[in-house]
Design a protein around this motif. Structure first.
Motif, short mmCIF file in Angstrom:
data_model
loop_
_atom_site.label_atom_id
_atom_site.label_comp_id
_atom_site.label_asym_id
_atom_site.label_seq_id
_atom_site.Cartn_x
_atom_site.Cartn_y
_atom_site.Cartn_z
N GLY A 166 -3.84 7.98 -1.55
CA GLY A 166 -3.82 6.92 -0.55
C GLY A 166 -5.06 6.04 -0.62
O GLY A 166 -4.98 4.82 -0.47
N THR A 172 1.00 3.91 -2.99
CA THR A 172 0.66 5.30 -2.67
C THR A 172 1.74 6.25 -3.16
O THR A 172 1.46 7.28 -3.78
N TRP A 226 0.83 -1.21 0.00
CA TRP A 226 0.00 0.00 0.00
C TRP A 226 0.87 1.26 0.00
O TRP A 226 0.61 2.20 -0.76
N ILE A 227 1.91 1.27 0.82
CA ILE A 227 2.80 2.44 0.88
C ILE A 227 3.49 2.65 -0.46
O ILE A 227 3.56 3.78 -0.97
N LEU A 275 -5.11 2.19 -1.64
CA LEU A 275 -5.69 1.20 -0.74
C LEU A 275 -6.64 0.27 -1.50
O LEU A 275 -6.58 -0.95 -1.34
N ALA A 304 -2.93 13.74 -1.41
CA ALA A 304 -2.44 12.61 -0.62
C ALA A 304 -3.59 11.69 -0.20
O ALA A 304 -3.46 10.47 -0.23
#
Length: 119
Positions: free
Chosen positions: A39, A14, A10-11, A43, A35
């Motif tokens: 994000g 992102t 996920w990071i 996700l 952001a």
């Protein structure tokens, strides 16, 4: 599938998506909304990737994420509704293909982090 793998995927996605959007905006600066949207999109893609790599398939990730990318861009090619706002500017085909590539690369990142061969 370990939570740490999901969080790392996920990071990374992102960072990819928000970085893409920052470059597409011409480096117009950091925006909290950007952001949050990046994000959230990351996700959803990560959860979709976890479902794919965790249960359904180990291969052909490029086809799955390519189809998702095409479905996301399909409404841009649809005819605008009739009425007072009938003249809706559509992005050129090259831009739609670039945005499809954006999602395809995100799928590649998830295949790398969440796929069967990753540790």
């Amino acid at each position: 599938m370990a939570l740490s793998r999901l969080l790392l995927g996920w990071i990374l996605v992102t960072v990819w998506l928000v970085g893409w959007d920052l470059i597409a905006r011409g480096g117009a600066g950091w925006d909290r909304r950007l952001a949050m949207l990046g994000g959230g999109e990351a996700l959803l893609l990560t959860l979709f990737g976890a479902l794919w790599f965790g249960s359904l398939g180990a291969g052909a990730w490029w086809l799955v994420f390519g189809l998702v990318a095409a479905l996301r861009e399909w409404p841009c090619a649809a005819e605008p509704p009739a009425g007072p706002r009938a003249r809706v500017a559509r992005p050129p085909t090259a831009l739609r293909l670039l945005r499809m590539l954006r999602t395809l690369v995100a799928g590649g990142i998830l295949a790398w982090r969440l796929g069967a061969g990753s540790g």
